[in-house]
Scaffold this active site. Structure first.
Site, PDB file in Angstrom:
ATOM      1  N   ASP A 122       0.872  -1.165   0.000  1.00 33.32           N
ATOM      2  CA  ASP A 122       0.000   0.000   0.000  1.00 33.32           C
ATOM      3  C   ASP A 122       0.917   1.226   0.000  1.00 33.32           C
ATOM      4  O   ASP A 122       2.141   1.099   0.166  1.00 33.32           O
ATOM      5  CB  ASP A 122      -0.896  -0.036   1.236  1.00 33.32           C
ATOM      6  N   ASP A 124      -0.066   4.957   1.451  1.00 28.88           N
ATOM      7  CA  ASP A 124      -0.191   5.797   2.649  1.00 28.88           C
ATOM      8  C   ASP A 124       0.006   4.980   3.915  1.00 28.88           C
ATOM      9  O   ASP A 124      -0.630   3.951   4.124  1.00 28.88           O
ATOM     10  CB  ASP A 124      -1.562   6.486   2.677  1.00 28.88           C
TER      11      ASP A 124
END
Length: 569
Positions: A122, A124
């Site tokens: 991922d 963030d």
């Protein structure tokens, strides 16, 4: 025996003066069972059977208390209490701390990095770690949206963001305006229910839920913790949202203003959403990456090391390309895309993992969408949306050779583990702070004495006379105070994100269920060889309690230090 135990623990041998009877007694109270030696033998080489015979003899002598002791339970109980306290103090002499390393990777499930061929990430709070300034900006901006667009009272502007108020994993009952911490068994932890910024008494909480602290989450919330009646805040970005909810509730309650709880919750959620959807957060970060992005050099080191060892990398994020591109250029360099075999942006997780209907679309350098049909995922290209089923078909990256890292247990990890058999790694930045607290002398001594006192209470409750019961009530009061101390060390309102006193939290249970590994940041990978196998510690089930003291004596409970692998980083 004492010397062996304390040597294996790496502690000062301050208990040599205690007899075997005293040590066995301490083990019984601490673990509720007797304590065999660490290797099944005494220090003189006798067998475990002989050891048990000797212990039985000692216990027989110990049980022949004087008539005075039998008749004076008060003296007996306090003698056991004081003896236990001395033994605990000697077990943990001053200076014994730093047992856990915040740069460690913790395993819920056995996994060997040697078997991992593909690493996914991922963006963030996984590849990009953010400073606390970001949460303050989100809170302030969402607060202004409430006032200017939703016409909330101007007085709300007096509320500032409180970084230490909320913790991740809390639940919010929309109709009761109640923010609370729930354990793995769906019970509200005592003293952790808040309406606004004010704690709600336990008695009131019990009355609200029909005479119990149990919350029927299966009726009130879905798998992803999104309601309809109860919302769970699992995202790190939800910290300012919880604080804003509490602040607005507090304003209305303290000013005796009637309001609709459902409208308030939705308005706050929408104002927070606007900060993301309208790109305000992206603008702040892009304008001042030095201020908002942390540890970018470590992100580069992790990715570069994986590629140099022949691993394939991919990125699946919900963030837009322009934002990710600028952030990755800041952390990794202009050619960051060369490190990844597949890049997917605006994936709309978690539906990306479950909805087969959305096709991939390719973006050009300017971010414009192409209309061509995607049949292969090519290195160097940028793809938008899509779904995991097409991803698996085009790449062939299936099963336990894939390890995906993310910070959100539901949106990033749950479906991958439960539906698709990928290995998963949870990023839990809070580990840094929690481990620092666990390593303090105050926490270690308080927790050890709390456990010993709990064992003492359980064993001594057989004394039913009035004088003994008065003493036991006094011990129970002390136990309650000790539990409050350990809770407040982490967070005065809600305690640790991992524990509700002795039980795991609801968050912690999900962390164990949906992640093979968890760590404070992906930089923890730099401390381990890529052939390393992670073995989860065997923590005891209640019927396995006899093994617990054995693990303590052999040092198996400890999380390994990383000095042996310091050369890897």
């Amino acid at each position: 025996m004492a010397a062996v135990v304390f040597k294996s623990l790496g502690l000062q041998q301050k208990a040599v003066g205690y007899s075997r009877v005293q040590l066995v007694s301490a083990c019984q109270c601490y673990t509720k069972v007797s304590c065999p030696s660490a290797e099944g033998k005494d220090t003189d080489g006798s067998t475990c059977h002989q050891h048990q015979q000797k212990r039985a003899s000692d216990l027989s002598v110990s049980s022949k208390r004087s008539a005075f002791e039998k008749s004076d339970n008060k003296t007996y109980l306090w003698a056991r209490y004081n003896e236990m306290k001395r033994l605990v103090c000697d077990l943990l002499p001053p200076g014994v701390c730093n047992l856990l390393n915040p740069a460690s990777i913790y395993a819920n499930n056995e996994i060997s990095l040697q078997d991992i061929e593909i690493y996914g990430f991922d963006y963030d709070y996984t590849l990009a770690q953010y400073s606390s300034f970001l949460h303050t900006m989100i809170f302030n901006t969402a607060r202004e949206i409430l006032i200017e667009q939703y016409k909330y009272p101007q007085g709300i502007r007096s509320y500032e963001y409180i970084p230490s108020f909320a913790i991740r994993g809390l639940h919010y009952d929309v109709q009761k305006s109640l923010l609370m911490k729930i354990d793995a068994f769906h019970y509200v932890q005592s003293g952790t229910a808040y309406r606004g910024l004010t704690p709600v008494p336990d008695e009131e909480v019990i009355e609200m839920y029909g005479g119990t602290q149990h919350i029927p989450l299966y009726q009130m919330s879905d798998f992803y913790g999104k309601g309809p009646s109860i919302k769970q805040f699992m995202d790190i970005f939800s910290l300012p949202e919880m604080t804003l909810l509490a602040s607005v509730n507090d304003y209305f309650i303290t000013h005796n203003i009637e309001f609709d709880q459902g409208h308030l919750y939705k308005d706050v959620a929408d104002s927070i959403k606007d900060v993301h959807v309208k790109g305000l957060m992206y603008e702040w970060i892009e304008k001042d990456m030095e201020k908002y992005i942390l540890h970018g050099d470590e992100t580069y080191a992790v990715l570069n090391r994986l590629v140099n060892n022949g691993k394939k990398l991919f990125l699946i994020t919900n963030s837009p390309f322009s934002f990710v591109d600028k952030g990755m250029k800041f952390m990794v360099g202009r050619n960051w895309r060369d490190l990844f075999d597949v890049i997917i942006i605006q994936a709309e997780k978690p539906s990306f993992f479950t909805d087969r209907r959305k096709p991939f679309r390719r973006l050009n350098e300017n971010g414009s969408l192409h209309w061509d049909k995607i049949s292969t995922l090519e290195k160097g290209q940028i793809y938008r949306q899509g779904n995991l089923f097409d991803f698996l078909h085009m790449t062939g990256w299936r099963g336990s050779k894939v390890l995906y890292f993310g910070d959100h247990l539901y949106s990033d990890l749950a479906d991958l583990m439960l539906r698709h058999g990928w290995r998963t790694g949870a990023i839990v930045p809070e580990l840094h702070t929690e481990i620092r607290i666990v390593n303090t002398e105050q926490y270690l001594h308080t927790l050890t004495w709390l456990q010993a006192l709990t064992g003492l209470l359980e064993r001594m409750q057989v004394h039913q006379d009035a004088e003994s019961q008065t003493i036991l009530l006094e011990w129970m009061k002390e136990r309650h105070e000790l539990r409050s101390v350990t809770k407040n060390l982490f967070n005065p309102q809600f305690g640790s994100i991992f524990r509700t006193y002795h039980n795991p939290t609801y968050f912690s249970r999900r962390l164990c269920r949906f992640s093979d590994l968890y760590m404070a940041s992906i930089s923890c990978l730099l401390n381990y060889d890529l052939q390393f196998t992670f073995y989860p510690r065997r923590t005891p089930l209640q019927h396995e309690a006899p093994l617990w003291m054995d693990q303590l004596c052999t040092g198996c409970m400890k999380t390994p230090f990383l000095e042996e692998m310091v050369h890897i980083r």
